[in-house]
Design a protein around this motif. Structure first.
Motif, PDB file in Angstrom:
ATOM      1  N   PHE A  22       0.900  -1.165  -0.077  1.00 43.56           N
ATOM      2  CA  PHE A  22       0.070   0.042   0.060  1.00 43.56           C
ATOM      3  C   PHE A  22       0.770   1.074   0.146  1.00 43.56           C
ATOM      4  N   ARG A  23       1.738   1.261   0.939  1.00 46.78           N
ATOM      5  CA  ARG A  23       2.910   2.557   0.836  1.00 46.78           C
ATOM      6  C   ARG A  23       3.340   2.601  -0.495  1.00 46.78           C
ATOM      7  N   GLN A  24       4.074   1.562  -1.076  1.00 46.61           N
ATOM      8  CA  GLN A  24       4.664   1.578  -2.427  1.00 46.61           C
ATOM      9  C   GLN A  24       3.620   2.133  -3.283  1.00 46.61           C
ATOM     10  N   ASN A  25       2.584   1.948  -3.343  1.00 47.19           N
ATOM     11  CA  ASN A  25       1.400   2.465  -4.185  1.00 47.19           C
ATOM     12  C   ASN A  25       0.737   3.448  -3.867  1.00 47.19           C
ATOM     13  N   LYS A  26       1.394   4.522  -2.911  1.00 50.87           N
ATOM     14  CA  LYS A  26       1.076   5.959  -2.789  1.00 50.87           C
ATOM     15  C   LYS A  26      -0.238   5.978  -1.871  1.00 50.87           C
ATOM     16  N   PHE A  27      -0.470   4.928  -1.148  1.00 48.57           N
ATOM     17  CA  PHE A  27      -1.738   5.246  -0.097  1.00 48.57           C
ATOM     18  C   PHE A  27      -1.192   5.665   1.128  1.00 48.57           C
ATOM     19  N   ILE A  28      -2.262   6.336   1.791  1.00 45.18           N
ATOM     20  CA  ILE A  28      -1.877   6.770   2.942  1.00 45.18           C
ATOM     21  C   ILE A  28      -2.082   5.572   4.150  1.00 45.18           C
ATOM     22  N   VAL A  29      -0.942   5.409   4.814  1.00 40.78           N
ATOM     23  CA  VAL A  29      -1.111   4.373   5.876  1.00 40.78           C
ATOM     24  C   VAL A  29      -0.997   4.600   7.214  1.00 40.78           C
ATOM     25  N   TYR A  30      -1.829   3.907   8.048  1.00 39.02           N
ATOM     26  CA  TYR A  30      -1.685   4.164   9.699  1.00 39.02           C
ATOM     27  C   TYR A  30      -1.526   2.658  10.212  1.00 39.02           C
ATOM     28  N   ASP A  31      -0.896   2.762  11.412  1.00 41.98           N
ATOM     29  CA  ASP A  31      -0.682   1.436  12.193  1.00 41.98           C
ATOM     30  C   ASP A  31      -0.842   1.471  13.440  1.00 41.98           C
ATOM     31  N   ALA A  32      -1.765   0.529  13.747  1.00 41.71           N
ATOM     32  CA  ALA A  32      -2.448   0.490  15.274  1.00 41.71           C
ATOM     33  C   ALA A  32      -1.171   0.335  16.258  1.00 41.71           C
ATOM     34  N   ASP A  33      -0.087  -0.608  15.904  1.00 36.49           N
ATOM     35  CA  ASP A  33       1.017  -0.772  16.552  1.00 36.49           C
ATOM     36  C   ASP A  33       1.798   0.518  16.835  1.00 36.49           C
ATOM     37  N   TYR A  34       1.904   1.273  16.091  1.00 34.59           N
ATOM     38  CA  TYR A  34       2.628   2.730  16.281  1.00 34.59           C
ATOM     39  C   TYR A  34       1.693   3.522  17.094  1.00 34.59           C
ATOM     40  N   VAL A  35       0.076   3.576  17.095  1.00 30.91           N
ATOM     41  CA  VAL A  35      -0.484   4.246  18.270  1.00 30.91           C
ATOM     42  C   VAL A  35      -0.191   3.630  19.575  1.00 30.91           C
ATOM     43  N   ALA A  36      -0.153   2.498  19.581  1.00 33.64           N
ATOM     44  CA  ALA A  36      -0.067   1.967  20.813  1.00 33.64           C
ATOM     45  C   ALA A  36       1.385   2.182  21.594  1.00 33.64           C
ATOM     46  N   ARG A  37       2.265   2.233  20.853  1.00 40.77           N
ATOM     47  CA  ARG A  37       3.630   2.851  21.225  1.00 40.77           C
ATOM     48  C   ARG A  37       3.512   4.169  21.696  1.00 40.77           C
ATOM     49  N   GLU A  38       2.791   5.098  21.084  1.00 37.64           N
ATOM     50  CA  GLU A  38       2.743   6.738  21.247  1.00 37.64           C
ATOM     51  C   GLU A  38       2.049   6.916  22.586  1.00 37.64           C
ATOM     52  N   VAL A  39       0.896   5.920  22.818  1.00 41.82           N
ATOM     53  CA  VAL A  39       0.066   6.376  24.097  1.00 41.82           C
ATOM     54  C   VAL A  39       0.951   6.025  25.283  1.00 41.82           C
ATOM     55  N   VAL A  40       1.908   5.393  25.149  1.00 42.01           N
ATOM     56  CA  VAL A  40       2.607   5.096  26.406  1.00 42.01           C
ATOM     57  C   VAL A  40       3.980   5.940  26.737  1.00 42.01           C
ATOM     58  N   LYS A  41       4.317   6.908  25.870  1.00 37.95           N
ATOM     59  CA  LYS A  41       5.793   7.459  25.658  1.00 37.95           C
ATOM     60  C   LYS A  41       5.822   8.313  26.785  1.00 37.95           C
ATOM     61  N   LEU A  42       6.982   8.485  26.921  1.00 36.66           N
ATOM     62  CA  LEU A  42       7.350   9.588  28.235  1.00 36.66           C
ATOM     63  C   LEU A  42       6.328  10.771  28.268  1.00 36.66           C
ATOM     64  N   GLY A  43       5.594  11.158  29.510  1.00 31.97           N
ATOM     65  CA  GLY A  43       5.156  12.171  29.461  1.00 31.97           C
ATOM     66  C   GLY A  43       3.428  11.975  29.223  1.00 31.97           C
ATOM     67  N   THR A  44       3.110  10.916  28.856  1.00 30.79           N
ATOM     68  CA  THR A  44       1.788  10.634  28.410  1.00 30.79           C
ATOM     69  C   THR A  44       0.884   9.960  29.877  1.00 30.79           C
ATOM     70  N   ILE A  45      -0.210  10.342  29.534  1.00 33.40           N
ATOM     71  CA  ILE A  45      -1.043   9.801  30.798  1.00 33.40           C
ATOM     72  C   ILE A  45      -0.929   8.048  30.815  1.00 33.40           C
ATOM     73  N   GLY A  46      -0.871   7.512  29.581  1.00 28.98           N
ATOM     74  CA  GLY A  46      -0.728   6.147  29.425  1.00 28.98           C
ATOM     75  C   GLY A  46       0.313   5.429  30.428  1.00 28.98           C
ATOM     76  N   LEU A  47       1.447   6.232  30.222  1.00 32.43           N
ATOM     77  CA  LEU A  47       2.871   5.766  31.145  1.00 32.43           C
ATOM     78  C   LEU A  47       2.555   5.999  32.432  1.00 32.43           C
ATOM     79  N   ALA A  48       1.931   7.196  32.793  1.00 33.01           N
ATOM     80  CA  ALA A  48       1.439   7.559  34.360  1.00 33.01           C
ATOM     81  C   ALA A  48       0.611   6.587  34.891  1.00 33.01           C
ATOM     82  N   GLN A  49      -0.251   5.951  34.062  1.00 34.91           N
ATOM     83  CA  GLN A  49      -1.398   4.856  34.754  1.00 34.91           C
ATOM     84  C   GLN A  49      -0.493   3.592  34.754  1.00 34.91           C
TER      85      GLN A  49
END
Length: 197
Positions: free
Chosen positions: A22-49
């Motif tokens: 999909f990426r190679q064919n110029k579709f816009i791509v999102y990834d839930a695993d990336y989201v899962a890493r973002e919500v527990v980054k330093l300074g997030t409410i996820g990491l605090a919880q």
């Protein structure tokens, strides 16, 4: 108007490979695993919880999440895993739904793909313009998983059986890509799918 499709499939069904197509064919791509890493980054409410629930032993010296340590706690104890899921799932869902909403509001006529391994399990299907599911024959899935992760047949079967079956995902999907063959076969399946979107 922009459209957004959910992409799912069982373990070792080739989700990363198809996402790259999909990426190679110029579709816009999102990834839930990336989201899962973002919500527990330093300074997030996820990491605090998470720290509040599991203690500071799950942090590295720089204050970021020690994923290995947390995994060793939750994957050997179903109750602890459930506690972690209660923290992370609502945060992940909120981010995913925000992204889907933003895409649908866009005036561009783009097509986006959002890969979510547990799409049906998380009841995301109704938020998308359609769901694409990857299918692979069970014996091929087993072989690929054992090869990829260097694990025994017993462990591989446990991982496969802990998920919704691929037949069920196939039945619920709007579009199916069969990834049981070689790369040429997959490319043909992919091209056929793209012509339908």
């Amino acid at each position: 108007m922009s459209k957004i499709y959910g992409l799912t499939g069982g373990i070792a069904s080739g989700k990363s490979t198809v996402l790259n197509l999909f990426r190679q064919n110029k579709f816009i791509v999102y990834d839930a695993d990336y989201v899962a890493r973002e919500v527990v980054k330093l300074g997030t409410i996820g990491l605090a919880q998470i720290t509040g629930q599991f203690g500071s032993s799950v942090l590295l010296a720089d204050g970021t999440l020690n994923r290995k340590k947390l995994s060793s706690i939750v994957f050997s104890d179903q109750t602890q895993l459930e506690k972690l899921n209660q923290i992370t799932r609502p945060l992940i869902k909120k981010e995913i739904l925000q992204t889907v909403s933003d895409v649908k509001k866009s005036t561009q006529s783009d097509i986006s793909i959002f890969e979510i391994p547990l799409l049906f399990e998380g009841n995301y299907q109704n938020y998308f313009d359609g769901v694409i599911s990857l299918y692979v024959q069970p014996q091929i899935q087993l072989h690929r998983l054992m090869q990829r992760n260097g694990i025994s047949k017993k462990v591989a079967l446990e991982q496969i059986n802990s998920q919704m079956s691929m037949d069920e995902k196939k039945r619920r999907a709007d579009f199916v890509i069969d990834n049981s063959g070689d790369m040429n076969h997959l490319q043909n399946e992919f091209d056929k799918l793209v012509s339908q979107l």
